[in-house]
Design a protein around this motif. Structure first.
Motif, PDB file in Angstrom:
ATOM      1  N   LEU A 118       5.948   0.815  -6.483  1.00  0.00           N
ATOM      2  CA  LEU A 118       7.278   1.355  -6.756  1.00  0.00           C
ATOM      3  C   LEU A 118       7.302   2.881  -6.673  1.00  0.00           C
ATOM      4  O   LEU A 118       8.347   3.480  -6.463  1.00  0.00           O
ATOM      5  N   PHE A 119       6.131   3.496  -6.835  1.00  0.00           N
ATOM      6  CA  PHE A 119       6.054   4.946  -6.803  1.00  0.00           C
ATOM      7  C   PHE A 119       5.596   5.494  -5.452  1.00  0.00           C
ATOM      8  O   PHE A 119       5.457   6.705  -5.300  1.00  0.00           O
ATOM      9  N   ALA A 120       5.365   4.630  -4.471  1.00  0.00           N
ATOM     10  CA  ALA A 120       4.858   5.071  -3.167  1.00  0.00           C
ATOM     11  C   ALA A 120       5.808   6.065  -2.502  1.00  0.00           C
ATOM     12  O   ALA A 120       5.383   7.122  -2.029  1.00  0.00           O
ATOM     13  N   SER A 121       7.095   5.750  -2.473  1.00  0.00           N
ATOM     14  CA  SER A 121       8.042   6.663  -1.826  1.00  0.00           C
ATOM     15  C   SER A 121       8.187   7.956  -2.625  1.00  0.00           C
ATOM     16  O   SER A 121       8.348   9.031  -2.051  1.00  0.00           O
ATOM     17  N   ASP A 122       8.118   7.858  -3.951  1.00  0.00           N
ATOM     18  CA  ASP A 122       8.183   9.054  -4.790  1.00  0.00           C
ATOM     19  C   ASP A 122       6.995   9.972  -4.516  1.00  0.00           C
ATOM     20  O   ASP A 122       7.146  11.192  -4.451  1.00  0.00           O
ATOM     21  N   ALA A 123       5.809   9.371  -4.371  1.00  0.00           N
ATOM     22  CA  ALA A 123       4.606  10.165  -4.103  1.00  0.00           C
ATOM     23  C   ALA A 123       4.736  10.889  -2.767  1.00  0.00           C
ATOM     24  O   ALA A 123       4.365  12.059  -2.648  1.00  0.00           O
ATOM     25  N   LEU A 124       5.280  10.222  -1.768  1.00  0.00           N
ATOM     26  CA  LEU A 124       5.479  10.851  -0.465  1.00  0.00           C
ATOM     27  C   LEU A 124       6.488  11.984  -0.567  1.00  0.00           C
ATOM     28  O   LEU A 124       6.268  13.063  -0.016  1.00  0.00           O
ATOM     29  N   ASP A 125       7.569  11.761  -1.304  1.00  0.00           N
ATOM     30  CA  ASP A 125       8.586  12.800  -1.486  1.00  0.00           C
ATOM     31  C   ASP A 125       7.999  14.019  -2.195  1.00  0.00           C
ATOM     32  O   ASP A 125       8.250  15.160  -1.806  1.00  0.00           O
ATOM     33  N   VAL A 126       7.223  13.785  -3.250  1.00  0.00           N
ATOM     34  CA  VAL A 126       6.615  14.884  -3.999  1.00  0.00           C
ATOM     35  C   VAL A 126       5.635  15.642  -3.115  1.00  0.00           C
ATOM     36  O   VAL A 126       5.611  16.877  -3.105  1.00  0.00           O
ATOM     37  N   SER A 127       4.834  14.911  -2.355  1.00  0.00           N
ATOM     38  CA  SER A 127       3.858  15.547  -1.465  1.00  0.00           C
ATOM     39  C   SER A 127       4.567  16.419  -0.432  1.00  0.00           C
ATOM     40  O   SER A 127       4.148  17.552  -0.162  1.00  0.00           O
ATOM     41  N   THR A 128       5.650  15.918   0.125  1.00  0.00           N
ATOM     42  CA  THR A 128       6.425  16.682   1.103  1.00  0.00           C
ATOM     43  C   THR A 128       7.049  17.912   0.461  1.00  0.00           C
ATOM     44  O   THR A 128       7.016  19.009   1.038  1.00  0.00           O
ATOM     45  N   ASP A 129       7.598  17.758  -0.738  1.00  0.00           N
ATOM     46  CA  ASP A 129       8.201  18.891  -1.445  1.00  0.00           C
ATOM     47  C   ASP A 129       7.163  19.961  -1.774  1.00  0.00           C
ATOM     48  O   ASP A 129       7.434  21.161  -1.649  1.00  0.00           O
ATOM     49  N   GLU A 165      -0.178  -4.590 -11.696  1.00  0.00           N
ATOM     50  CA  GLU A 165      -0.347  -3.132 -11.724  1.00  0.00           C
ATOM     51  C   GLU A 165      -0.138  -2.537 -10.336  1.00  0.00           C
ATOM     52  O   GLU A 165       0.454  -1.452 -10.196  1.00  0.00           O
ATOM     53  N   ASN A 166      -0.589  -3.239  -9.305  1.00  0.00           N
ATOM     54  CA  ASN A 166      -0.368  -2.770  -7.930  1.00  0.00           C
ATOM     55  C   ASN A 166       1.111  -2.793  -7.570  1.00  0.00           C
ATOM     56  O   ASN A 166       1.598  -1.921  -6.844  1.00  0.00           O
ATOM     57  N   GLN A 167       1.832  -3.797  -8.066  1.00  0.00           N
ATOM     58  CA  GLN A 167       3.279  -3.862  -7.842  1.00  0.00           C
ATOM     59  C   GLN A 167       3.961  -2.645  -8.458  1.00  0.00           C
ATOM     60  O   GLN A 167       4.832  -2.032  -7.839  1.00  0.00           O
ATOM     61  N   LEU A 168       3.538  -2.274  -9.649  1.00  0.00           N
ATOM     62  CA  LEU A 168       4.085  -1.080 -10.302  1.00  0.00           C
ATOM     63  C   LEU A 168       3.766   0.160  -9.474  1.00  0.00           C
ATOM     64  O   LEU A 168       4.641   1.007  -9.249  1.00  0.00           O
ATOM     65  N   ASP A 169       2.541   0.268  -9.019  1.00  0.00           N
ATOM     66  CA  ASP A 169       2.130   1.422  -8.223  1.00  0.00           C
ATOM     67  C   ASP A 169       2.939   1.522  -6.929  1.00  0.00           C
ATOM     68  O   ASP A 169       3.315   2.624  -6.520  1.00  0.00           O
ATOM     69  N   ALA A 197      11.291  -1.101 -16.477  1.00  0.00           N
ATOM     70  CA  ALA A 197      11.797   0.221 -16.858  1.00  0.00           C
ATOM     71  C   ALA A 197      12.090   1.075 -15.621  1.00  0.00           C
ATOM     72  O   ALA A 197      13.100   1.776 -15.567  1.00  0.00           O
ATOM     73  N   VAL A 198      11.208   0.999 -14.633  1.00  0.00           N
ATOM     74  CA  VAL A 198      11.421   1.767 -13.402  1.00  0.00           C
ATOM     75  C   VAL A 198      12.674   1.294 -12.688  1.00  0.00           C
ATOM     76  O   VAL A 198      13.506   2.096 -12.252  1.00  0.00           O
ATOM     77  N   VAL A 199      12.832  -0.024 -12.579  1.00  0.00           N
ATOM     78  CA  VAL A 199      13.995  -0.566 -11.866  1.00  0.00           C
ATOM     79  C   VAL A 199      15.279  -0.321 -12.650  1.00  0.00           C
ATOM     80  O   VAL A 199      16.330  -0.096 -12.057  1.00  0.00           O
ATOM     81  N   GLU A 200      15.191  -0.319 -13.968  1.00  0.00           N
ATOM     82  CA  GLU A 200      16.379  -0.016 -14.764  1.00  0.00           C
ATOM     83  C   GLU A 200      16.871   1.401 -14.477  1.00  0.00           C
ATOM     84  O   GLU A 200      18.069   1.644 -14.366  1.00  0.00           O
TER      85      GLU A 200
END
Length: 169
Positions: A136-147, A130-134, A68-71
């Motif tokens: 996928l959100f690593a860059s998003d988490a960094l972006d959110v933290s920076t924002d 589950e770690n593979q799924l997590d 779903a994330v990749v879609e």
């Protein structure tokens, strides 16, 4: 019209709509993931072991979430290439081996060892999915933290936070 609808009633035909991300490679990858997850689901139904079944449910849930994330973000497909081409198909193959041993009632030292190893490995594999799924959100988490840090800094500079706080870095 009335006679025509009596002789030829309307028929609804459901067809599987393949993924349409705009990239044929990503669509093929997602279709392969879906097929493997469907196979994993069917194997899970055939395996009576509750511990193994729970791990397989975790694998399937994580796998469907990954798809779903990749879609939604096809640019993340590269991050799951190994998952899609090796880990998931290999897991399905191993679980099929377990299901075949269970179904055929194979008993003996070697069969017991295989079943034991597969049971032990299933929880580890579910955690890896589950770690593979997590990841996928690593860059998003960094972006959110920076924002958030930038927003807090701007609010502090404009005196809108109600206190004299220095911007977080």
């Amino acid at each position: 019209y009335a006679v025509g609808t009596k002789l030829c009633p309307t028929r609804v035909v459901r067809t599987l709509i393949p993924y349409a991300t705009g990239s044929e490679d990503v669509d093929a990858m997602l279709n392969g993931i879906a097929a493997n997850l469907d196979a994993l689901h069917k194997l899970n139904e055939a395996i009576p072991d509750p511990q193994l079944s729970a791990a397989m449910e975790r694998m399937e849930k994580a796998g469907r979430s990954i798809a779903a994330v990749v879609e939604k973000a096809p640019d993340k497909a590269r991050a799951i290439d190994r998952f899609a081409r090796y880990y998931l198909p290999e897991t399905v193959k191993l679980m099929a081996t377990y299901a075949a041993l269970e179904q055929n009632g194979v008993k003996g030292e070697n069969a017991a060892q295989i079943e034991s190893e597969l049971r032990r490995n299933a929880a580890t594999t579910a955690t890896a999915f589950e770690n593979q799924l997590d990841k996928l959100f690593a860059s998003d988490a960094l972006d959110v933290s920076t924002d958030i840090a930038a927003l807090e800094g701007m609010l502090n500079l404009d005196g809108l936070t109600g206190g004299d706080f220095a911007p977080r870095s």
